[in-house]
Design an enzyme around this catalytic site. Sequence first.
Site, PDB file in Angstrom:
ATOM      1  N   GLU A 105       0.806  -1.224   0.000  1.00  0.00           N
ATOM      2  CA  GLU A 105       0.000   0.000   0.000  1.00  0.00           C
ATOM      3  C   GLU A 105       0.834   1.267   0.000  1.00  0.00           C
ATOM      4  O   GLU A 105       0.414   2.273  -0.558  1.00  0.00           O
ATOM      5  CB  GLU A 105      -0.944   0.004   1.209  1.00  0.00           C
ATOM      6  CG  GLU A 105      -2.056  -1.027   1.064  1.00  0.00           C
ATOM      7  CD  GLU A 105      -3.140  -0.888   2.100  1.00  0.00           C
ATOM      8  OE1 GLU A 105      -2.835  -0.450   3.222  1.00  0.00           O
ATOM      9  OE2 GLU A 105      -4.300  -1.210   1.771  1.00  0.00           O
ATOM     10  N   VAL A 106       1.976   1.242   0.679  1.00  0.00           N
ATOM     11  CA  VAL A 106       2.797   2.452   0.765  1.00  0.00           C
ATOM     12  C   VAL A 106       3.977   2.299  -0.196  1.00  0.00           C
ATOM     13  O   VAL A 106       4.743   1.332  -0.092  1.00  0.00           O
ATOM     14  CB  VAL A 106       3.288   2.699   2.203  1.00  0.00           C
ATOM     15  CG1 VAL A 106       4.172   3.947   2.263  1.00  0.00           C
ATOM     16  CG2 VAL A 106       2.104   2.832   3.165  1.00  0.00           C
ATOM     17  N   HIS A 110       9.404  -0.968   2.676  1.00  0.00           N
ATOM     18  CA  HIS A 110       9.351  -1.173   4.126  1.00  0.00           C
ATOM     19  C   HIS A 110       9.361  -2.658   4.410  1.00  0.00           C
ATOM     20  O   HIS A 110       8.716  -3.440   3.711  1.00  0.00           O
ATOM     21  CB  HIS A 110       8.126  -0.510   4.764  1.00  0.00           C
ATOM     22  CG  HIS A 110       6.843  -0.750   4.045  1.00  0.00           C
ATOM     23  ND1 HIS A 110       6.537  -0.150   2.841  1.00  0.00           N
ATOM     24  CD2 HIS A 110       5.791  -1.549   4.344  1.00  0.00           C
ATOM     25  CE1 HIS A 110       5.339  -0.550   2.444  1.00  0.00           C
ATOM     26  NE2 HIS A 110       4.865  -1.409   3.335  1.00  0.00           N
TER      27      HIS A 110
HETATM   28  P1  5GP Z   1       1.982  -2.546   3.144  1.00  0.00           P
HETATM   29  O1  5GP Z   1       0.602  -3.098   2.974  1.00  0.00           O
HETATM   30  O2  5GP Z   1       2.291  -1.445   2.163  1.00  0.00           O
HETATM   31  O3  5GP Z   1       3.036  -3.625   3.187  1.00  0.00           O
HETATM   32  O4  5GP Z   1       2.024  -1.929   4.613  1.00  0.00           O
HETATM   33  C1  5GP Z   1       1.861  -0.577   4.892  1.00  0.00           C
HETATM   34  C2  5GP Z   1       1.821  -0.442   6.401  1.00  0.00           C
HETATM   35  O5  5GP Z   1       1.985   0.927   6.722  1.00  0.00           O
HETATM   36  C3  5GP Z   1       0.504  -0.890   7.031  1.00  0.00           C
HETATM   37  O6  5GP Z   1       0.774  -1.920   7.984  1.00  0.00           O
HETATM   38  C4  5GP Z   1      -0.053   0.384   7.674  1.00  0.00           C
HETATM   39  O7  5GP Z   1      -0.700   0.148   8.892  1.00  0.00           O
HETATM   40  C5  5GP Z   1       1.196   1.232   7.846  1.00  0.00           C
HETATM   41  N1  5GP Z   1       0.952   2.674   7.815  1.00  0.00           N
HETATM   42  C6  5GP Z   1       0.195   3.343   6.914  1.00  0.00           C
HETATM   43  N2  5GP Z   1       0.221   4.665   7.184  1.00  0.00           N
HETATM   44  C7  5GP Z   1       1.021   4.809   8.279  1.00  0.00           C
HETATM   45  C8  5GP Z   1       1.422   5.954   9.026  1.00  0.00           C
HETATM   46  O8  5GP Z   1       1.064   7.104   8.740  1.00  0.00           O
HETATM   47  N3  5GP Z   1       2.257   5.726  10.085  1.00  0.00           N
HETATM   48  C9  5GP Z   1       2.671   4.477  10.427  1.00  0.00           C
HETATM   49  N4  5GP Z   1       3.468   4.368  11.486  1.00  0.00           N
HETATM   50  N5  5GP Z   1       2.303   3.368   9.736  1.00  0.00           N
HETATM   51  C10 5GP Z   1       1.484   3.553   8.666  1.00  0.00           C
END
Ligand code: 5GP
Length: 125
Positions: A105-106, A110
Amino acid sequence: MPIDATQPYDDNNIFARILRGELPSKTVYDDDYALAFHDINPQAPLHLLVIPKGAYVSWDDFSARASDAEIAGFVRAVGQVARDTGLVVPGYRLLANIGPDSHQEVPHLHVHIFAGQKLGPMLAR
Ligand code: 5GP
């Protein structure tokens, strides 16, 4: 929304803004190559995110373009964060999502660190 891991880097993604200090984070580790902080929506008793300081969309982008120093620094930081938080003996799980099928999502690389309980099977079936 899941992202396309081949998209150009978006300077305004949430983690870029955290790196610039524009958004707060509960930081647990910070060095020249990596920042680690608590996930805002934890999915385990301990859920940390470790991100490289450089502008990389995903593991694919990072592994192709990052310097050897950035790669070594980031990988070492992930291990250091786990050691610093006492996770080596009980154990922990690393996870990195890359692209739509993974539901990334981001759009800034990460690595998730999950810990603090028996984590069960690797994937939901
Ligand atoms: P992905 O699905 O991209 O692997 O994980 C993105 C993660 O970023 C999710 O677990 C979500 O909860 C976390 N996340 C999204 N926005 C923020 C934020 O503003 N601050 C923090 N600390 N985590 C975030």
